[in-house]
Design an enzyme around this catalytic site. Structure first.
Site: not given
Length: 129
Positions: A20, A118-120, A96, A28
């Site tokens: 947790h 920006y595929a994060n 970012h 990316d």
């Protein structure tokens, strides 16, 4: 041998160690990976595996209580934004540069072969009870 789920032994083992509040960065191929977190690099070729494939696979195995992405995804990669908002209605968006700072505290980084910007996403683990 496992019957289903994530078969990559390094990734499966790393997921089993999460608790947790731990954070997982799915990124990316171009995201700078900070020193410190455990890294499972799944990148094979540009686009393989995709951000969507890895996100879906991880969400099938993790309890996630929150997610953070870069607000630049809104303009640069609307497909990734739609995917994230579909899973996380309360998706937190930060610059970012801030996401890169936050990624330093991740317990695990999973690098994809994604070649779109920006595929994060930084996931915060929850509990199942």
């Amino acid at each position: 041998m496992k019957r289903a789920g994530i078969l990559n032994r390094h990734l499966s083992g790393a997921l089993a160690e999460l608790g947790h509040g731990h954070e997982v960065l799915i990124c990316d191929a171009g995201m700078p990976i900070p020193q410190g977190p455990r890294v499972v690099d799944l990148a094979f070729r540009a686009g393989v595996p995709s951000f969507a494939e890895v996100l879906e696979g991880l969400l099938a195995e993790l309890v996630v209580e929150g997610a953070t992405a870069a607000y630049e995804v809104q303009r640069a990669n609307p497909e990734a934004l739609a995917l994230l908002e579909g899973h996380f209605p309360e998706l937190e968006l930060v610059p970012h540069e801030k996401l890169k700072e936050l990624s330093e505290r991740a317990r695990l980084v999973v690098r994809t072969g994604e070649a779109r910007p920006y595929a994060n996403v930084l996931l915060r683990c929850g509990v199942f009870f």
